[in-house]
Design an enzyme around this catalytic site. Sequence first.
Site, PDB file in Angstrom:
ATOM      1  N   CYS A  83     108.566 141.260 -50.429  1.00 56.23           N
ATOM      2  CA  CYS A  83     108.521 139.984 -51.770  1.00 56.23           C
ATOM      3  C   CYS A  83     109.303 139.543 -51.251  1.00 56.23           C
ATOM      4  O   CYS A  83     109.622 139.180 -50.732  1.00 56.23           O
ATOM      5  CB  CYS A  83     110.355 141.636 -51.398  1.00 56.23           C
ATOM      6  SG  CYS A  83     110.731 140.962 -53.206  1.00 56.23           S
TER       7      CYS A  83
ATOM      8  N   CYS B  36     112.233 137.918 -52.978  1.00 56.63           N
ATOM      9  CA  CYS B  36     113.158 138.581 -52.480  1.00 56.63           C
ATOM     10  C   CYS B  36     113.413 139.000 -51.172  1.00 56.63           C
ATOM     11  O   CYS B  36     113.195 139.736 -50.035  1.00 56.63           O
ATOM     12  CB  CYS B  36     114.158 138.278 -53.412  1.00 56.63           C
ATOM     13  SG  CYS B  36     113.979 139.371 -54.886  1.00 56.63           S
ATOM     14  N   SER B  37     114.056 140.495 -51.488  1.00 55.10           N
ATOM     15  CA  SER B  37     113.643 141.596 -50.784  1.00 55.10           C
ATOM     16  C   SER B  37     114.088 142.926 -51.854  1.00 55.10           C
ATOM     17  O   SER B  37     114.345 144.107 -51.390  1.00 55.10           O
ATOM     18  CB  SER B  37     114.993 141.826 -49.958  1.00 55.10           C
ATOM     19  OG  SER B  37     116.293 142.131 -50.394  1.00 55.10           O
ATOM     20  N   CYS B  38     112.712 143.158 -52.702  1.00 56.92           N
ATOM     21  CA  CYS B  38     112.702 144.198 -53.273  1.00 56.92           C
ATOM     22  C   CYS B  38     111.769 145.270 -52.136  1.00 56.92           C
ATOM     23  O   CYS B  38     110.935 144.920 -52.173  1.00 56.92           O
ATOM     24  CB  CYS B  38     112.037 144.178 -54.229  1.00 56.92           C
ATOM     25  SG  CYS B  38     112.844 142.938 -55.751  1.00 56.92           S
TER      26      CYS B  38
END
Length: 208
Positions: free
Chosen positions: A112, A115-117
């Site tokens: 991602c 961010c951190s999906c």
Amino acid sequence: MSDDHHHGDGFPDLAHLPSDPALRVRAMESLLVEKGLVRPETIDAYIQKFEREVGPHNGARVVARSWVDPAFRERLLENATEAVREMGFLGAQTTDVVAVENGPKVHHVVVCTLCSCYPWTLLGIPPAWYKSYEYRSRVVREPRAVLGEFGIELDDDVEVRVWDSTAEVRYLVIPERPAGTEGLDEDALAALVTRDAMIGAARLEASP
Ligand code: FE
């Protein structure tokens, strides 16, 4: 150029907070409970959910089924959201899923960049490296080098595809089934599937 941001203690009003994350979490939890903003049972339920219900064991079952059930594999590659729903794994951060399958001539890896999906219900909480700025920025620029650092050496004729997760779409990598696992059933196969392999950052080996 000011570098005020880089003097780590630039927030004197927070200096009384413990530096240990566990202590900080506990301090915040007591404060939220004390102020009546959250009930302890809610926190316990969330912890239980992440300890037992969601996690890479779910993704591993999806992968193992795709290896033993060709019709399921087809449904999974066609519409992973429906296939995952069928297995009861539709949930937090996992409502629009795309499954991509690794093979001898193609290697998929997921990131991602923003961010951190990440598909929580299938894989749990993302590892620290997945959230790191270094991984997010480098894997799109030099995926082969990054994969090499994870121990995956790819021949030049293997195509690398990097998938950028978003708030809507999450990806599940179906790793290659390890050689020598022809006799294993679905449960035994699921036990071989690792979290990192379902991100595309590892290959699987048959257990010794
Ligand atoms: Fe994200």
